[in-house]
Design a protein around this motif. Sequence first.
Motif, PDB file in Angstrom:
ATOM      1  N   SER A   1      -4.463  10.797   2.248  1.00 57.24           N
ATOM      2  CA  SER A   1      -5.833  10.818   2.747  1.00 57.24           C
ATOM      3  C   SER A   1      -6.456   9.440   2.557  1.00 57.24           C
ATOM      4  N   ARG A   2      -7.547   9.188   3.263  1.00 53.62           N
ATOM      5  CA  ARG A   2      -8.240   7.914   3.115  1.00 53.62           C
ATOM      6  C   ARG A   2      -8.725   7.729   1.674  1.00 53.62           C
ATOM      7  N   GLN A   3      -9.129   8.811   1.045  1.00 55.40           N
ATOM      8  CA  GLN A   3      -9.587   8.737  -0.338  1.00 55.40           C
ATOM      9  C   GLN A   3      -8.452   8.310  -1.265  1.00 55.40           C
ATOM     10  N   GLN A   4      -7.260   8.853  -1.034  1.00 53.36           N
ATOM     11  CA  GLN A   4      -6.095   8.465  -1.843  1.00 53.36           C
ATOM     12  C   GLN A   4      -5.729   6.998  -1.611  1.00 53.36           C
ATOM     13  N   GLN A   5      -5.799   6.558  -0.370  1.00 49.65           N
ATOM     14  CA  GLN A   5      -5.498   5.163  -0.061  1.00 49.65           C
ATOM     15  C   GLN A   5      -6.488   4.218  -0.747  1.00 49.65           C
ATOM     16  N   ASP A   6      -7.780   4.574  -0.699  1.00 47.67           N
ATOM     17  CA  ASP A   6      -8.810   3.728  -1.299  1.00 47.67           C
ATOM     18  C   ASP A   6      -8.668   3.640  -2.809  1.00 47.67           C
ATOM     19  N   ALA A   7      -8.032   4.638  -3.404  1.00 54.54           N
ATOM     20  CA  ALA A   7      -7.872   4.649  -4.858  1.00 54.54           C
ATOM     21  C   ALA A   7      -6.759   3.714  -5.327  1.00 54.54           C
ATOM     22  N   ILE A   8      -5.965   3.219  -4.404  1.00 53.38           N
ATOM     23  CA  ILE A   8      -4.857   2.316  -4.757  1.00 53.38           C
ATOM     24  C   ILE A   8      -5.385   0.891  -4.829  1.00 53.38           C
ATOM     25  N   ALA A   9      -5.309   0.287  -6.011  1.00 50.52           N
ATOM     26  CA  ALA A   9      -5.890  -1.033  -6.237  1.00 50.52           C
ATOM     27  C   ALA A   9      -5.186  -2.117  -5.429  1.00 50.52           C
ATOM     28  N   SER A  10      -3.861  -2.027  -5.322  1.00 46.84           N
ATOM     29  CA  SER A  10      -3.088  -3.036  -4.595  1.00 46.84           C
ATOM     30  C   SER A  10      -2.155  -2.344  -3.609  1.00 46.84           C
ATOM     31  N   PRO A  11      -2.602  -2.148  -2.365  1.00 49.77           N
ATOM     32  CA  PRO A  11      -1.746  -1.488  -1.367  1.00 49.77           C
ATOM     33  C   PRO A  11      -0.410  -2.203  -1.180  1.00 49.77           C
ATOM     34  N   GLY A  12      -0.397  -3.544  -1.218  1.00 53.13           N
ATOM     35  CA  GLY A  12       0.853  -4.277  -1.056  1.00 53.13           C
ATOM     36  C   GLY A  12       1.852  -3.940  -2.139  1.00 53.13           C
ATOM     37  N   ALA A  13       1.374  -3.875  -3.385  1.00 54.16           N
ATOM     38  CA  ALA A  13       2.250  -3.520  -4.501  1.00 54.16           C
ATOM     39  C   ALA A  13       2.737  -2.088  -4.363  1.00 54.16           C
ATOM     40  N   TRP A  14       1.858  -1.206  -3.890  1.00 49.29           N
ATOM     41  CA  TRP A  14       2.244   0.205  -3.696  1.00 49.29           C
ATOM     42  C   TRP A  14       3.347   0.300  -2.643  1.00 49.29           C
ATOM     43  N   LEU A  15       3.179  -0.401  -1.530  1.00 47.91           N
ATOM     44  CA  LEU A  15       4.180  -0.367  -0.467  1.00 47.91           C
ATOM     45  C   LEU A  15       5.521  -0.909  -0.963  1.00 47.91           C
ATOM     46  N   SER A  16       5.487  -2.002  -1.727  1.00 47.56           N
ATOM     47  CA  SER A  16       6.719  -2.590  -2.250  1.00 47.56           C
ATOM     48  C   SER A  16       7.423  -1.644  -3.210  1.00 47.56           C
ATOM     49  N   THR A  17       6.636  -0.977  -4.049  1.00 45.14           N
ATOM     50  CA  THR A  17       7.220  -0.031  -5.005  1.00 45.14           C
ATOM     51  C   THR A  17       7.896   1.121  -4.286  1.00 45.14           C
ATOM     52  N   VAL A  18       7.223   1.656  -3.290  1.00 46.81           N
ATOM     53  CA  VAL A  18       7.786   2.779  -2.534  1.00 46.81           C
ATOM     54  C   VAL A  18       9.038   2.337  -1.779  1.00 46.81           C
ATOM     55  N   ALA A  19       8.969   1.172  -1.126  1.00 48.49           N
ATOM     56  CA  ALA A  19      10.131   0.667  -0.387  1.00 48.49           C
ATOM     57  C   ALA A  19      11.300   0.429  -1.326  1.00 48.49           C
ATOM     58  N   GLY A  20      11.037  -0.126  -2.506  1.00 46.99           N
ATOM     59  CA  GLY A  20      12.108  -0.363  -3.479  1.00 46.99           C
ATOM     60  C   GLY A  20      12.772   0.921  -3.926  1.00 46.99           C
ATOM     61  N   ARG A  21      11.967   1.954  -4.152  1.00 43.83           N
ATOM     62  CA  ARG A  21      12.530   3.240  -4.585  1.00 43.83           C
ATOM     63  C   ARG A  21      13.359   3.888  -3.471  1.00 43.83           C
ATOM     64  N   ILE A  22      12.874   3.772  -2.237  1.00 43.17           N
ATOM     65  CA  ILE A  22      13.643   4.331  -1.117  1.00 43.17           C
ATOM     66  C   ILE A  22      14.965   3.581  -0.977  1.00 43.17           C
ATOM     67  N   CYS A  23      14.925   2.244  -1.111  1.00 37.70           N
ATOM     68  CA  CYS A  23      16.159   1.451  -1.036  1.00 37.70           C
ATOM     69  C   CYS A  23      17.135   1.858  -2.134  1.00 37.70           C
ATOM     70  N   LEU A  24      16.626   2.095  -3.320  1.00 32.13           N
ATOM     71  CA  LEU A  24      17.492   2.508  -4.421  1.00 32.13           C
ATOM     72  C   LEU A  24      18.193   3.822  -4.088  1.00 32.13           C
ATOM     73  N   ASN A  25      17.464   4.742  -3.474  1.00 34.19           N
ATOM     74  CA  ASN A  25      18.070   6.023  -3.067  1.00 34.19           C
ATOM     75  C   ASN A  25      19.112   5.811  -1.967  1.00 34.19           C
ATOM     76  N   VAL A  26      18.801   4.913  -1.021  1.00 33.94           N
ATOM     77  CA  VAL A  26      19.751   4.634   0.059  1.00 33.94           C
ATOM     78  C   VAL A  26      21.027   4.018  -0.502  1.00 33.94           C
ATOM     79  N   LEU A  27      20.872   3.058  -1.431  1.00 35.40           N
ATOM     80  CA  LEU A  27      22.039   2.426  -2.044  1.00 35.40           C
ATOM     81  C   LEU A  27      22.883   3.435  -2.803  1.00 35.40           C
ATOM     82  N   SER A  28      22.224   4.353  -3.471  1.00 31.66           N
ATOM     83  CA  SER A  28      22.951   5.353  -4.267  1.00 31.66           C
ATOM     84  C   SER A  28      23.784   6.273  -3.395  1.00 31.66           C
ATOM     85  N   SER A  29      23.290   6.538  -2.173  1.00 28.85           N
ATOM     86  CA  SER A  29      24.038   7.420  -1.277  1.00 28.85           C
ATOM     87  C   SER A  29      25.006   6.650  -0.384  1.00 28.85           C
TER      88      SER A  29
END
Length: 312
Positions: free
Chosen positions: A55-83
């Motif tokens: 939701s927009r409220q959840q997005q606004d609560a994230i202090a650094s959207p760039g850091a959030w995106l990088s963290t999520v992308a890194g975790r997805i990559c880790l899952n892809v590498l594992s499989s």
Amino acid sequence: MTTQPEPGGGRLDPSLSAIMGERRRLINLAYRLLGSLSEAEDVVQETYARWYAMSRQQQDAIASPGAWLSTVAGRICLNVLSSARARRETYVGEWIPEPLPEPTEWISGRPDGIAVDPADRVTLDESVNMAFLVVLDSMTPAERVAFILHDVFRYSFGEVAEIVGRTPAACRQLASSARRRIRAARASTTPAARQARIVRDFKRAWEAKDIDALIALLDPDVTATADGGGVVGAVLRPVEGVEQIVRSLVHLEGRLRSLIFLERTVNGRPGLIAQEDGVTVSVYAFEVAGDRIKHIWAVRNPDKLRSWTAGP
């Protein structure tokens, strides 16, 4: 990719420009982690999907959207590498990271009709040369993620720990282990101009069928690895030793007679491509140590050549 409209009247999200401005960095991160541009694009697509699922409220609560995106992308990559390891057990022949052209040579169209945004192109540097990516592929998923995030993208070990799911001290050890692998595999540095000359001489010797010249250009322990991805006639196992490789090149001469070989930059280093009727059908990357070629990587898998040609 298409972005989700804002709820309530389709108002433009004022943060959209900043969020989408992270896309190139995410593509660069994911490609280095996975060695596959198509998988990197899928990861970034999934990362943005998760952002817009909030939701927009959840997005606004994230202090650094760039850091959030990088963290999520890194975790997805880790899952892809594992499989990925399980998937590659059924891969036909050797798996080589997807080769990338120099930015000015990047084909803007794709076989599926989707345009390639110049902003999505991968920045080429030492962290994407083929020899480097091949060593990365030999690491455990956690080692690769810790090393790339810390040593290449300069994340703190605390930030890496949040992505990998381990302690900062454990991530430090993972990155240290990865560095040892890199140092053990690294060939002596050869200036780019000399590498280009050696690759050019290799091309000329191959085209001229000059066996003596080929032997002089290859390291005695040279290895050639091909990734055909199931292409008929592709070499399935690495070929080792100068005599075996020269013999293989001579054997392939008839099959390659209709091809035109061109000098191109491959993952930031001098390389070659082979074209048939204007369509790139093979890409060759080289590792040069001193004045000799130590490793040749040949990619024929059509799925890995989409950045090189918009042909069928």
